[in-house]
Design a protein around this motif. Structure first.
Motif, PDB file in Angstrom:
ATOM      1  N   TYR A  64       0.750  -1.217  -0.210  1.00  0.00           N
ATOM      2  CA  TYR A  64      -0.171  -0.125  -0.135  1.00  0.00           C
ATOM      3  C   TYR A  64       0.820   1.113  -0.092  1.00  0.00           C
ATOM      4  O   TYR A  64       0.475   1.999  -0.534  1.00  0.00           O
ATOM      5  CB  TYR A  64      -0.815  -0.110   1.284  1.00  0.00           C
ATOM      6  CG  TYR A  64      -1.718   1.174   1.542  1.00  0.00           C
ATOM      7  CD1 TYR A  64      -2.815   1.608   0.700  1.00  0.00           C
ATOM      8  CD2 TYR A  64      -1.329   2.019   2.562  1.00  0.00           C
ATOM      9  CE1 TYR A  64      -3.727   2.492   0.853  1.00  0.00           C
ATOM     10  CE2 TYR A  64      -2.022   3.336   2.791  1.00  0.00           C
ATOM     11  CZ  TYR A  64      -3.062   3.399   1.905  1.00  0.00           C
ATOM     12  OH  TYR A  64      -3.958   4.523   2.481  1.00  0.00           O
ATOM     13  N   LYS A  65       1.909   1.379   0.961  1.00  0.00           N
ATOM     14  CA  LYS A  65       2.802   2.293   0.986  1.00  0.00           C
ATOM     15  C   LYS A  65       3.476   2.556  -0.385  1.00  0.00           C
ATOM     16  O   LYS A  65       3.673   3.572  -0.833  1.00  0.00           O
ATOM     17  CB  LYS A  65       3.542   2.369   2.038  1.00  0.00           C
ATOM     18  CG  LYS A  65       2.979   2.599   3.516  1.00  0.00           C
ATOM     19  CD  LYS A  65       2.345   3.879   3.872  1.00  0.00           C
ATOM     20  CE  LYS A  65       1.682   4.230   5.050  1.00  0.00           C
ATOM     21  NZ  LYS A  65       1.232   5.557   5.129  1.00  0.00           N
ATOM     22  N   PHE A  66       4.045   1.586  -0.938  1.00  0.00           N
ATOM     23  CA  PHE A  66       4.926   1.568  -2.254  1.00  0.00           C
ATOM     24  C   PHE A  66       4.000   2.088  -3.333  1.00  0.00           C
ATOM     25  O   PHE A  66       4.728   3.019  -4.002  1.00  0.00           O
ATOM     26  CB  PHE A  66       5.437   0.235  -2.332  1.00  0.00           C
ATOM     27  CG  PHE A  66       6.106  -0.171  -3.933  1.00  0.00           C
ATOM     28  CD1 PHE A  66       7.286   0.456  -3.888  1.00  0.00           C
ATOM     29  CD2 PHE A  66       5.492  -0.274  -4.931  1.00  0.00           C
ATOM     30  CE1 PHE A  66       8.182   0.738  -5.005  1.00  0.00           C
ATOM     31  CE2 PHE A  66       5.995  -0.387  -6.273  1.00  0.00           C
ATOM     32  CZ  PHE A  66       7.457   0.138  -6.400  1.00  0.00           C
ATOM     33  N   ILE A  67       2.884   1.924  -3.532  1.00  0.00           N
ATOM     34  CA  ILE A  67       1.943   2.076  -4.544  1.00  0.00           C
ATOM     35  C   ILE A  67       1.797   3.714  -4.325  1.00  0.00           C
ATOM     36  O   ILE A  67       1.607   4.481  -5.172  1.00  0.00           O
ATOM     37  CB  ILE A  67       0.672   1.283  -4.669  1.00  0.00           C
ATOM     38  CG1 ILE A  67       1.023  -0.196  -5.018  1.00  0.00           C
ATOM     39  CG2 ILE A  67      -0.192   2.026  -5.709  1.00  0.00           C
ATOM     40  CD1 ILE A  67       0.049  -1.019  -5.227  1.00  0.00           C
ATOM     41  N   GLY A  68       1.370   4.057  -2.800  1.00  0.00           N
ATOM     42  CA  GLY A  68       1.141   5.209  -2.611  1.00  0.00           C
ATOM     43  C   GLY A  68       2.092   6.208  -2.950  1.00  0.00           C
ATOM     44  O   GLY A  68       2.013   7.538  -3.484  1.00  0.00           O
ATOM     45  N   VAL A  69       3.454   5.715  -2.568  1.00  0.00           N
ATOM     46  CA  VAL A  69       4.557   6.756  -2.848  1.00  0.00           C
ATOM     47  C   VAL A  69       4.939   7.067  -4.143  1.00  0.00           C
ATOM     48  O   VAL A  69       5.217   7.977  -4.912  1.00  0.00           O
ATOM     49  CB  VAL A  69       5.758   6.163  -2.261  1.00  0.00           C
ATOM     50  CG1 VAL A  69       7.207   6.872  -2.604  1.00  0.00           C
ATOM     51  CG2 VAL A  69       5.621   6.275  -0.733  1.00  0.00           C
ATOM     52  N   PHE A  70       5.157   5.848  -5.113  1.00  0.00           N
ATOM     53  CA  PHE A  70       5.489   5.960  -6.572  1.00  0.00           C
ATOM     54  C   PHE A  70       4.282   5.979  -7.515  1.00  0.00           C
ATOM     55  O   PHE A  70       4.579   6.345  -8.600  1.00  0.00           O
ATOM     56  CB  PHE A  70       6.422   4.511  -6.683  1.00  0.00           C
ATOM     57  CG  PHE A  70       7.616   4.387  -5.955  1.00  0.00           C
ATOM     58  CD1 PHE A  70       8.779   5.198  -6.596  1.00  0.00           C
ATOM     59  CD2 PHE A  70       7.594   3.618  -5.110  1.00  0.00           C
ATOM     60  CE1 PHE A  70       9.834   5.422  -6.155  1.00  0.00           C
ATOM     61  CE2 PHE A  70       8.964   3.869  -4.319  1.00  0.00           C
ATOM     62  CZ  PHE A  70       9.862   4.726  -4.696  1.00  0.00           C
ATOM     63  N   PHE A  71       2.956   5.827  -7.386  1.00  0.00           N
ATOM     64  CA  PHE A  71       2.093   5.822  -8.060  1.00  0.00           C
ATOM     65  C   PHE A  71       0.763   6.599  -7.925  1.00  0.00           C
ATOM     66  O   PHE A  71       0.194   7.300  -8.950  1.00  0.00           O
ATOM     67  CB  PHE A  71       1.681   4.337  -8.331  1.00  0.00           C
ATOM     68  CG  PHE A  71       2.560   3.447  -9.018  1.00  0.00           C
ATOM     69  CD1 PHE A  71       2.983   3.692 -10.373  1.00  0.00           C
ATOM     70  CD2 PHE A  71       3.426   2.621  -8.319  1.00  0.00           C
ATOM     71  CE1 PHE A  71       3.938   2.749 -11.009  1.00  0.00           C
ATOM     72  CE2 PHE A  71       4.510   2.027  -8.790  1.00  0.00           C
ATOM     73  CZ  PHE A  71       4.838   1.944 -10.104  1.00  0.00           C
ATOM     74  N   GLU A  72       0.290   6.801  -6.792  1.00  0.00           N
ATOM     75  CA  GLU A  72      -0.817   7.564  -6.424  1.00  0.00           C
ATOM     76  C   GLU A  72      -0.633   9.007  -6.853  1.00  0.00           C
ATOM     77  O   GLU A  72       0.138   9.841  -6.468  1.00  0.00           O
ATOM     78  CB  GLU A  72      -0.970   7.539  -4.846  1.00  0.00           C
ATOM     79  CG  GLU A  72      -2.454   8.069  -4.568  1.00  0.00           C
ATOM     80  CD  GLU A  72      -2.582   9.408  -4.691  1.00  0.00           C
ATOM     81  OE1 GLU A  72      -3.827   9.871  -5.073  1.00  0.00           O
ATOM     82  OE2 GLU A  72      -1.628   9.993  -4.078  1.00  0.00           O
ATOM     83  N   GLY A  73      -1.704   9.487  -7.788  1.00  0.00           N
ATOM     84  CA  GLY A  73      -1.681  10.846  -8.334  1.00  0.00           C
ATOM     85  C   GLY A  73      -0.756  10.889  -9.649  1.00  0.00           C
ATOM     86  O   GLY A  73      -0.614  11.521 -10.345  1.00  0.00           O
ATOM     87  N   LYS A  74       0.412  10.039  -9.492  1.00  0.00           N
ATOM     88  CA  LYS A  74       1.415  10.386 -10.416  1.00  0.00           C
ATOM     89  C   LYS A  74       0.846   9.795 -11.898  1.00  0.00           C
ATOM     90  O   LYS A  74       1.484  10.531 -13.077  1.00  0.00           O
ATOM     91  CB  LYS A  74       2.660   9.532 -10.142  1.00  0.00           C
ATOM     92  CG  LYS A  74       3.479  10.342  -8.959  1.00  0.00           C
ATOM     93  CD  LYS A  74       2.949   9.841  -7.671  1.00  0.00           C
ATOM     94  CE  LYS A  74       3.627  10.435  -6.340  1.00  0.00           C
ATOM     95  NZ  LYS A  74       3.007  10.072  -5.272  1.00  0.00           N
ATOM     96  N   MET A  75       0.514   8.775 -12.017  1.00  0.00           N
ATOM     97  CA  MET A  75      -0.148   7.869 -13.449  1.00  0.00           C
ATOM     98  C   MET A  75      -1.132   8.920 -13.943  1.00  0.00           C
ATOM     99  O   MET A  75      -1.164   9.347 -14.925  1.00  0.00           O
ATOM    100  CB  MET A  75      -0.569   6.791 -13.067  1.00  0.00           C
ATOM    101  CG  MET A  75       0.538   5.795 -12.277  1.00  0.00           C
ATOM    102  SD  MET A  75       2.044   5.252 -13.448  1.00  0.00           S
ATOM    103  CE  MET A  75       2.964   6.736 -12.946  1.00  0.00           C
ATOM    104  N   ARG A  76      -2.036   9.449 -13.055  1.00  0.00           N
ATOM    105  CA  ARG A  76      -3.077  10.644 -13.367  1.00  0.00           C
ATOM    106  C   ARG A  76      -2.308  11.719 -14.031  1.00  0.00           C
ATOM    107  O   ARG A  76      -2.611  12.497 -15.203  1.00  0.00           O
ATOM    108  CB  ARG A  76      -4.067  10.800 -12.778  1.00  0.00           C
ATOM    109  CG  ARG A  76      -5.222  11.659 -12.928  1.00  0.00           C
ATOM    110  CD  ARG A  76      -6.259  11.743 -12.179  1.00  0.00           C
ATOM    111  NE  ARG A  76      -5.787  11.875 -10.662  1.00  0.00           N
ATOM    112  CZ  ARG A  76      -5.517  13.078 -10.138  1.00  0.00           C
ATOM    113  NH1 ARG A  76      -6.056  14.181 -10.726  1.00  0.00           N
ATOM    114  NH2 ARG A  76      -5.468  13.195  -8.849  1.00  0.00           N
ATOM    115  N   ALA A  77      -1.274  12.287 -13.356  1.00  0.00           N
ATOM    116  CA  ALA A  77      -0.552  13.463 -13.777  1.00  0.00           C
ATOM    117  C   ALA A  77       0.287  13.027 -15.002  1.00  0.00           C
ATOM    118  O   ALA A  77       0.198  14.014 -16.000  1.00  0.00           O
ATOM    119  CB  ALA A  77       0.450  13.897 -12.707  1.00  0.00           C
ATOM    120  N   MET A  78       0.875  11.846 -15.348  1.00  0.00           N
ATOM    121  CA  MET A  78       1.549  11.627 -16.563  1.00  0.00           C
ATOM    122  C   MET A  78       0.479  11.632 -17.776  1.00  0.00           C
ATOM    123  O   MET A  78       0.802  12.181 -18.631  1.00  0.00           O
ATOM    124  CB  MET A  78       2.362  10.364 -16.304  1.00  0.00           C
ATOM    125  CG  MET A  78       3.132  10.023 -17.630  1.00  0.00           C
ATOM    126  SD  MET A  78       4.097   8.629 -17.441  1.00  0.00           S
ATOM    127  CE  MET A  78       5.496   8.772 -16.076  1.00  0.00           C
TER     128      MET A  78
END
Length: 453
Positions: A64-78
């Protein structure tokens, strides 16, 4: 026919030789990453994260933390950045001028908006972004000729404006929460409620139904999600409609800022791979070097203060402004620029070209692949399908993600071996240009994204 109508009739989609590999790769990576963030919405009950997100001894916690740090919001931003760049790609070399280009573009956005309505209200995915992107895209077009150095200011300006708007909304909810607690306390003491107190109870109940379900509501929501199509639709459609109407003014600015950033990065050559390897490495180091400490601190703060529904509500009653929220827009942009730099460096290096070609194929079929995510997941998790909603552990839902990734990374390049477009991309183009587009690949149109060997 008028001159502008004739020009529109001769306009055509971007030719394969004009496609930019790095943008397709970024789009494909973002699309697959978005599924990482969407899958809990398809599969998990309200507040099910509480079972593991505060327990560092479990595997689910670290995932949960790994996905939150590296992906949460970042994929939508990209994805938003690439969408912004897509505006310039769409209007380039159309062989049209003036009103005809405007009409083509807005017709394209109109059909995307309609796809979004279908996606939300028939396929029943309330986290869908097509409707929002269509609205943002209509605004974005007005900024197509603005210099990149001015476009980038949209990010900090909108970040601060969004924080202010979010704080106003938060304080409105907080005021209703405090009024509800006072009224509820009076009611528990058998006091006669005033008209204001009665109103406070009703207003908080409305919030519970639409935004912050209580524990009993959460159980009922799970029951609905595990029911037939009509029951699931009756529960989700009002939420989707609220998102597309009531909350749209709050959501549009963040996505618009990311698209404006994408316009700037495209004009600067960042998204096209035109920068030097040294400069991409510099952006990567700055992005990760500043972004990761910020997001890790934010994650640790959430671990300390936002543990359960009850803790969140208690903190709302105590804290009038969540200043920690200012970190989010900046850490997200920093990390997504790091991600984008890493992917572009990978593409430029010549290493893992098979993976890059597959990601590019997924990106070229982004609309078809995105909608297929929802079709697969709703039929797998919702009650009218296989009914796995609230049945799997957190880590187990990502086996579904891996399966979908594998299918799309394999099928997308194979599809493009025989067809020019994905099925929904083809339909979108036909509707945009209001004429049938070629679909089958011929010997005169080679496949530029061949399956990796």
């Amino acid at each position: 026919m008028s001159a502008s109508t004739q020009a529109m009739a001769t306009a055509a989609p971007v030719a394969e030789t004009q496609r930019i590999d790095t943008i397709d790769i970024l789009r494909g990576f973002a699309l697959l990453g978005i599924l990482l963030m969407n899958i809990p919405g398809f599969s998990m009950a309200d507040y099910s994260f509480e079972a593991f997100k505060n327990d560092p001894s479990g595997f689910n916690f670290w995932l949960y933390k790994f996905i939150g740090v590296f992906f949460e919001g970042k994929m939508r931003a990209m994805f938003g950045m690439v969408f912004g760049a897509g505006l310039l790609l769409f209007i380039a070399n159309k062989g049209t001028k003036g009103a005809s280009v405007h009409a083509l573009y807005y017709r394209r956005m109109f059909w995307l908006l309609l796809f979004g309505l279908i996606h939300a209200h028939l396929i029943l995915w309330i986290g869908e972004i097509l409707y929002l992107y269509a609205v943002c895209g209509m605004i974005l077009y007005l900024f197509r000729n603005v210099a990149a150095k001015y476009l980038v200011w949209a990010v900090p300006i909108v970040a601060i404006a969004s924080f202010v708007a979010g704080t106003i909304q938060y304080q409105n909810i907080r005021a209703k929460r405090i009024a509800y607690v006072a009224a509820s306390t009076a009611q528990s003491q058998n006091q006669t409620l005033t008209a204001t107190q009665t109103k406070a109870l009703k207003e908080w109940r409305t919030i519970e139904k639409s935004m912050i379900p209580n524990r009993e509501d959460a159980k009922e929501n799970t029951r609905k999600m595990k029911s037939d199509y009509a029951t699931v639709a009756g529960y989700l459609r009002p939420l989707a409609w609220d998102g597309q109407t009531k909350y749209l003014p709050f959501d549009v600015w963040d996505s618009l800022a990311l698209m404006l950033l994408g316009l700037a990065l495209f004009k600067w050559g960042f998204l096209t791979g035109a920068w030097s390897t040294k400069n991409y490495w510099t952006v990567l180091k700055i992005g990760y070097g500043l972004g990761l400490p910020l997001v890790m601190y934010s994650s640790y703060y959430a671990f300390l203060h936002f543990t359960t529904l009850e803790a969140n509500l208690a903190r709302m009653e105590q804290v009038s402004i969540n200043w920690i929220g200012l970190i989010y827009p900046f850490q997200r942009i920093l990390i997504v620029l790091g991600h984008a730099s890493a992917l572009i460096l990978l593409a430029k290096s010549g290493v893992a070209q098979g993976l890059c070609r597959r990601l590019a194929a997924v990106g070229r079929m982004a609309l078809s692949n995105y909608i297929s995510h929802s079709i697969i997941c709703t039929l797998f998790f919702f009650g009218y399908g296989l009914n796995y909603f609230a049945e799997l552990e957190y880590y187990q839902i990502y086996f579904v993600v891996l399966a979908i990734w594998a299918i799309q990374l394999i099928v997308s390049p194979i599809w493009l071996k025989y067809f020019l477009f994905g099925p929904l991309e083809w339909l979108w183009r036909c509707l945009t240009y209001w004429k049938m587009q070629p679909m089958w690949r011929t010997a005169s149109v080679p496949n530029l994204v061949s399956p990796a060997s």
